[in-house]
Design an enzyme around this catalytic site. Structure first.
Site, PDB file in Angstrom:
ATOM      1  CG  PHE A 138     -16.153  72.954  33.612  1.00 13.74           C
ATOM      2  CD1 PHE A 138     -16.705  74.216  33.721  1.00 13.74           C
ATOM      3  CD2 PHE A 138     -16.974  71.907  33.228  1.00 13.74           C
ATOM      4  CE1 PHE A 138     -18.050  74.430  33.450  1.00 13.74           C
ATOM      5  CE2 PHE A 138     -18.313  72.106  32.956  1.00 13.74           C
ATOM      6  CZ  PHE A 138     -18.856  73.379  33.066  1.00 13.74           C
ATOM      7  CG  ASP A 207     -11.089  70.972  29.253  1.00 15.41           C
ATOM      8  OD1 ASP A 207     -11.248  71.810  28.334  1.00 15.41           O
ATOM      9  OD2 ASP A 207     -12.030  70.565  29.948  1.00 15.41           O
ATOM     10  CE1 TYR A 232     -19.802  74.807  25.125  1.00 16.47           C
ATOM     11  CE2 TYR A 232     -20.097  72.770  23.884  1.00 16.47           C
ATOM     12  CZ  TYR A 232     -19.849  73.422  25.081  1.00 16.47           C
ATOM     13  OH  TYR A 232     -19.641  72.702  26.231  1.00 16.47           O
ATOM     14  CE  LYS A 233     -16.554  76.428  26.979  1.00 12.19           C
ATOM     15  NZ  LYS A 233     -17.716  76.983  27.682  1.00 12.19           N
ATOM     16  NE  ARG A 394     -17.189  82.828  32.466  1.00 19.97           N
ATOM     17  CZ  ARG A 394     -17.282  81.603  31.972  1.00 19.97           C
ATOM     18  NH1 ARG A 394     -16.315  80.733  32.208  1.00 19.97           N
ATOM     19  NH2 ARG A 394     -18.326  81.220  31.271  1.00 19.97           N
TER      20      ARG A 394
END
Length: 432
Positions: A138, A207, A232-233, A394
């Protein structure tokens, strides 16, 4: 469901029936799904922002009206605000395979990546001249790694995760690697890469943003040195909810944070000019924590009561397998291809589809890629995923609340949207 083309009608009936059977047998099923605020939308973007757990609004209302509104400053002690970063860290710990006292919650993912990378460099052996960075990372992780390297006089070398075991040398301080590739959904080999790094004397910094809460991680079992993840995922902590930092227990005494703050001081209220780090994971704290977001996250994590991360992984793989089967049945041949590995051992909890064709010259001329148009239409029709440049659709599957009926409906609507597109030649090299 709209009227089906003749050649897909039997398959549609078969897959819809199969979805019903799978949902009826799902051990997570309605009981866990009902812990979330959901509607008729097929929500397949939990890998960007998880759905709202039902317990959160009332908890936050109480925090605001009673703890903040009435108790005010007393809540740091009486309501447990002061200990929230470690207490909530201990709730996250079992989801990533960590024992208590090894996870602290607070600050953003970016800040915790910085702490982990610079802290790791400070623990590295003398003579180290480089850090390795996941070449598919990312972007923010790469930006921070490069900044940390400039500050510490090291070089950054991007390496594909599968090549890290071959590329690490005695000059490598650490490697920063994504457990799951955010774009393709590929699961990288955390145990193997960590072992290879340790064999060369380097540290492993992981990560976990796209894996924690979707599959077992095993940070303790696999001797991960440092790890960072967002909440938050798949952990459903809410937009911008705080990140967490994991530090292996045997390294905590040596962990020298590049952001020493009063909250991580051994005597935080001593207000001394000299810094002395607290013992244990508390030294991963910095400043005053964001209490509202922290306590929303704490309430959100209650959805995991009685839930096994192994059951979550089993359902995740079943959901993504089923979705791919439905896509193969409903989508016109040649319009999409999966860039997510078929192999369960290399798959996270999302499916990424390269969408062809792309209108010739659309990107070069500043136009919108076909995939972006397709996703916008899916969202308009009540199927929410997301688009990643230049051609990736996605779809994230959150096993706590995503049903097999959701997967079947999403594939069907995708087929409808793609069948409505005119045939155009694909651009060579589209996808990844």
């Amino acid at each position: 469901m709209s009227e089906t083309p003749e050649n897909t009608a039997p398959q549609a009936r078969e897959h819809a029936a199969r979805a019903g059977q799978l949902d009826a047998a799902d051990p997570l099923g309605a009981t866990v799904r009902d812990r979330f605020v959901l509607d008729d939308t097929v929500y397949l973007d939990g890998n960007s922002l998880g759905a709202l757990p039902r317990a959160v609004p009332d908890r936050i209302a109480d925090v605001i009206t009673r703890e903040w509104g009435e108790l005010r400053i007393r809540s740091w002690d009486e309501s447990g605000w002061w200990t929230a970063p470690e207490r909530i860290g201990d709730k996250i710990a079992p989801l990533i395979g960590a024992a208590p006292g090894r996870v602290v919650v607070g600050d953003s993912t970016s800040i915790n990546v910085f702490k982990a990378v610079v802290g790791g460099i400070r623990m590295a052996g003398k003579g180290c001249t480089e850090i390795l960075v996941d070449a598919t990372t990312f972007p923010t992780d790469g930006y921070i790694a490069r900044s940390a390297a400039r500050m510490t006089g090291l070089a950054v070398r991007p390496v594909e995760p599968a090549r890290i075991a071959d590329e690490v040398t005695e000059r490598t301080a650490l490697a920063l690697v994504n457990h799951v590739d955010y774009r393709t959904g590929q699961l990288n080999d955390l145990p193997g890469i960590t072992t290879a790094l340790h064999s060369a004397g380097a540290l492993a910094v992981w990560d976990l943003c796209h894996s924690a809460g979707a599959l077992p991680v095993g940070v303790d079992a696999h001797h991960v040195d440092l790890a960072v993840g967002c909440t938050y995922k798949y952990l459903n902590g809410g937009p911008g909810s705080p990140s967490y930092l994991y530090v292996r227990e045997s390294l905590q005494e040596r962990f020298d944070s590049p952001l020493p703050g009063w909250n991580s001081h051994a005597e935080p209220f001593g207000m001394t000019p000299d810094y002395a780090p607290a013992d244990g994971i508390v030294r991963g704290r910095v400043g005053t924590p964001d209490i509202l977001s922290l306590l929303a996250l704490e309430a959100a994590l209650d959805v995991w009561d009685g839930v096994s991360i192994e059951d979550v992984r089993t359902k995740s793989l079943a959901l993504t397998d089923f979705f791919l089967d439905c896509v193969a049945a409903y989508v016109p041949p040649g319009r999409v291809r999966s860039v997510t590995p078929q192999d369960h051992g290399r798959r996270g909890s999302q499916v990424s589809l390269a969408c062809s064709p792309m209108r010739a010259g659309s990107v070069e001329r500043g136009g919108t890629p076909i995939a972006a148009e397709v996703m916008a239409e899916l969202i308009r029709r009540g199927v929410v995923g997301d688009f990643r440049h230049p051609d990736v659709l996605r779809f994230g599957f959150t096993p706590l609340y995503t049903s097999f009926a959701d997967a079947e409906r999403a594939a069907w609507v995708l087929g409808e949207v793609l069948r409505a597109l005119p045939e155009e030649p694909a651009v060579a090299g589209a996808g990844r």
